[in-house]
Design an enzyme around this catalytic site. Structure first.
Site, PDB file in Angstrom:
ATOM      1  N   ASP A  25       0.774  -1.069   0.033  1.00 23.51           N
ATOM      2  CA  ASP A  25      -0.133   0.055  -0.004  1.00 23.51           C
ATOM      3  C   ASP A  25       0.759   1.154  -0.061  1.00 23.51           C
ATOM      4  O   ASP A  25       2.193   1.020   0.201  1.00 23.51           O
ATOM      5  CB  ASP A  25      -1.061   0.225   1.358  1.00 23.51           C
ATOM      6  CG  ASP A  25      -0.274  -0.171   2.378  1.00 23.51           C
ATOM      7  OD1 ASP A  25       0.891   0.857   2.809  1.00 23.51           O
ATOM      8  OD2 ASP A  25      -0.375  -1.159   3.242  1.00 23.51           O
TER       9      ASP A  25
ATOM     10  N   GLU B 194      21.799 -23.171 -17.773  1.00 25.66           N
ATOM     11  CA  GLU B 194      20.840 -22.387 -17.101  1.00 25.66           C
ATOM     12  C   GLU B 194      21.632 -21.215 -16.476  1.00 25.66           C
ATOM     13  O   GLU B 194      21.081 -20.073 -16.222  1.00 25.66           O
ATOM     14  CB  GLU B 194      20.063 -23.182 -15.792  1.00 25.66           C
ATOM     15  CG  GLU B 194      18.837 -24.078 -16.439  1.00 25.66           C
ATOM     16  CD  GLU B 194      18.257 -25.058 -15.511  1.00 25.66           C
ATOM     17  OE1 GLU B 194      17.120 -25.644 -15.680  1.00 25.66           O
ATOM     18  OE2 GLU B 194      18.984 -25.453 -14.536  1.00 25.66           O
TER      19      GLU B 194
END
Ligand code: GLA
Length: 723
Positions: free
Chosen positions: A528, A608
């Site tokens: 928020d 990877e």
């Protein structure tokens, strides 16, 4: 620009106008909020004899003036307006009418900041309107901040007991927005743990639609940002209002469609259980609310929010600075690690180009699981002999900075802190407290509790070269009863808890201004505007699955900027969903946030690891356009199928268009992605190869390569030729 004339108050930003007026009785009526428009909107105020809508005594036998039907700027209870009030109170004689009338105004030299709470700041004009109830002496100061360039208006209230006896405030919302029409859609952002802020849009219906939390934090379930927009509004067209609350505790944002098809939005503290006693002369500050309006649809609204949050809410050196690419240890190790293992993981991360190693949960107290240790912020020397200093040093020698996880508001019963101070946990008298994740909540309304936690934390933070902290909060509040408040004041405990959290956050940013703080609450349970005042980034969700993240980040983006959204590449099959998504796609999705990894790099294959290295290099290359560019949602991520978004520098010289295809289908149709808001005449080079005008790209689209497989990701880097 603020104009005050003839009791008419007009707040202009560059592209919006907000207006209200004190009328002949001193009631404050809201007259207009929308696209910039000059003039006196009092002509819109009308009255009629409406049954069951009462009339103030001053009206005598006349029946056309009723607060129940007028658009109110600060509606209060008990005086004839039956819609959602902002303010309610109980007076010493048991009465509860709050009759606030205009008592004056003043332009302020600086914008009001609610005491002990966060707020937007920097470059605002400021207005204060004073209201007073002549019988009880209750006063309300309404504070307005006008951020002209940002098209942002802030509001907050300071209530003062100007009477001679105590008053109990039972509702103290931050703002009300009355619309003379009801033909708007309401969008709330709802969900659950690991699936936060999914947009839900529906026309405003008679009655009340609310987003709220009684959980002590903003919550995973409902965000305290809501939007309203025209029925036909979309990402690029139509009216869109954003309503944010700069707060991190219990809240309520209510949208009420009235009997006469008007719409009222009230946002602020949750009235549920709230009761705040004001002795004569005492004041109470509400949190701040903030509004934006855009006539460029929901995309325009979001871009206004993003800019205001980045430039006028986040503070400190990290607000706009380049953030480190991090490796977080949580999903790699959980509670089970040794210093050597952390160093080895850091070595592999350094090799791939990571900047920061974050040691997540498990480094302190007797923390071998989530059942013990919270409250004991001392290093677990069994795991980390010699403490954090030597570990941070070893990590530093690999070229990485060091970060740490904390959860200051919580305590396990199995901890030294709890054994010494069982009364510091929130608990109802005579009852065993409800557990959440096997932990209790500390009573942060009490200064001595905060002081004790802070003393431990700052010693830890000073014990090593710590550059980043993740501040977590892993359960909802129950048993909200504070031993420090008398029986008559327990209705203050929840808000005082949040004020206590803000107090500790403020101490943190004051004493450690160089540390990058990331907020967290089981992922995105406290995402928020309140938290963003202290921590410029917040862990968006405990769900690291790239496909679910498409939806979570999409919903979060309606209010919050990319630079606020923590996003990591994690291992597959994903811990939360069991789904396996290509590493490339995981990278592209995490790049739409503050980028990092949450896996054990030692377990990656050579290929990877090479891909990880390439991803980090690419993220750095695109950093500016991603983090400081303007954001466009090109598709609805919740609709399934292709999900696409775009980052564009404000001068349109560079854009990054990203897309992820849906689950594979045999013999699938061709797909294109359609960029937006490019310079139509200019020529752009795509990925350093082919060229096309902005118009050709926007209207013709960019073809998505036709390949087999689920969830394939692409990025197109567009650079304007003159650059
Ligand atoms: C919360 C956070 C996670 C992790 C764990 C540690 O769930 O959201 O990222 O830090 O706590 O216990």
């Amino acid at each position: 620009m603020i104009e005050c004339k003839d009791n008419l108050f007009t707040l202009h930003t560059k592209r919006t106008t907000y207006q209200f007026a004190a009328d002949r009785y001193g009631f404050l009526l809201h007259t207009y909020y929308g696209p910039r428009a000059e003039g006196d909107f009092r002509r819109l105020i009308r009255g009629a004899d409406r049954g069951f809508s009462p009339n103030p005594a001053e009206e005598g036998d006349a029946r056309t003036y009723s607060l129940d039907t007028l658009p109110m700027e600060c509606p209060a209870s008990g005086v004839g307006d039956f819609r959602e009030p902002m303010l309610s109170a109980r007076f010493a004689d048991g009465s509860s009418a709050v009759d606030l009338r205009f008592a004056g105004w003043e332009l302020l030299p600086a914008k009001h900041m609610p005491e002990g709470m966060p707020g937007f700041h920097g470059g605002a004009e400021a207005l204060c309107i004073r209201l007073r109830d002549a019988v009880t002496g209750l006063e309300a100061e309404l504070f307005y901040g006008v951020f002209e360039d940002r098209d942002l208006i802030t509001r907050a209230v300071r209530v003062k007991n100007g009477g001679g006896k105590p008053v109990v405030l039972t509702r103290a919302a931050s703002a009300c927005l009355d619309f003379a029409r009801a033909d708007l859609d309401v969008i709330t952002f709802d969900g659950r743990h690991t699936m936060e802020r999914i947009p839900n849009r529906a026309p405003a219906m008679p009655g009340v639609r609310e987003a709220s939390s009684r959980r002590g934090a903003t919550s995973h379930q409902h965000n305290n940002f809501i939007a309203l927009c025209g029925h036909g509004a979309d990402e690029t067209h139509g009216s869109a209002y954003g309503v944010a609350l700069v707060y991190s505790g219990n809240f309520r944002a209510a949208v009420e469609r009235s009997q006469f098809d008007t719409l009222r939005v009230v946002t602020g503290l949750s009235p549920d259980g709230f009761a705040w006693t004001l002795a004569p002369g005492e004041t109470f500050d509400t949190p701040e609310a903030a509004f934006v309006y855009s006539d460029e649809g929901l995309g325009g609204m979001s871009r206004l929010m993003h800019r205001a949050i980045r430039e006028n809410l986040c503070r400190g050196k990290w607000a706009l600075a380049e953030r480190p690419v991090l490796l977080n240890t949580w999903e790699a190790f959980y509670f089970d690690f040794t210093a050597d293992e952390i160093v080895e993981a850091a070595r592999a991360a350094a090799d791939a180009g990571v900047d920061l190693l974050v040691l997540d949960d498990g480094w302190f107290g007797d923390r071998s699981s989530d059942r013990a240790g919270l409250g004991d912020w001392v290093v677990n020397e069994k795991k980390l002999p010699g403490g954090l200093g030597p570990l941070a040093k070893r990590v530093g020698e690999l070229g990485l900075s060091f970060g740490l996880w904390i959860e200051p508001e919580m305590v396990n019963e199995d901890s030294a802190l709890y054994r010494a101070h069982p009364d510091w946990a929130l608990r109802m008298p005579g009852r065993a407290a409800t557990r959440g994740r096997s932990q209790l909540v500390l009573d942060f309304s009490r200064a001595e509790v905060r002081d004790a936690v802070w003393a431990q934390l700052r010693a830890v933070l000073r014990s090593a070269d710590i550059r980043y902290v993740k501040w977590d909060m892993n359960r909802s509040l129950t048993d909200v009863w504070s031993a420090a408040l008398g029986p008559g004041r327990q209705g203050e405990a929840a808000h005082r808890f949040t004020l206590g959290v803000y107090d500790l956050l403020e101490r943190f940013v004051t004493e450690f201004p160089d540390i990058l703080l990331e907020g967290c609450c089981g992922g995105g349970g406290r995402f928020d505007c309140g938290m963003l005042y202290y921590s410029p980034q917040i862990w968006t969700s405990d769900n690291t699955d790239a496909v679910d993240r498409l939806m979570i980040q999409y919903g979060t983006s309606f209010a919050y900027p990319v630079s606020a959204m923590g996003a990591h590449v994690s291992a597959v099959p994903n811990e939360q969903t069991g789904r396996s998504v290509p590493l490339h796609t995981r990278g592209v999705v995490a790049m739409a946030g503050t980028f990092g990894y949450e896996l054990d790099p030692r377990k990656l294959t050579e290929d990877e690891r090479a891909e990880m290295r390439a991803q980090i290099a690419l993220f750095r290359k695109y950093y500016r356009v991603i983090q400081s560019g303007e954001y466009d949602r090109l598709t609805d991520a919740c609709a399934g199928g292709l999900t696409a978004w775009q980052h564009t520098l404000a001068d349109k010289s560079e854009a990054l268009v990203c897309a992820v295809t849906g689950p594979a289908r045999a013999n699938a149709p061709f797909e294109c992605v359609y960029p937006r808001r490019l310079d139509p005449e200019a020529v752009y080079t795509v990925d350093g190869g082919w060229r096309a005008t902005g118009a050709a790209l926007m209207y013709g689209g960019i073809p998505i390569p036709f390949e087999k497989g689920d969830w394939r990701a692409v990025q197109f880097h567009l650079v304007r030729e003159d650059v």
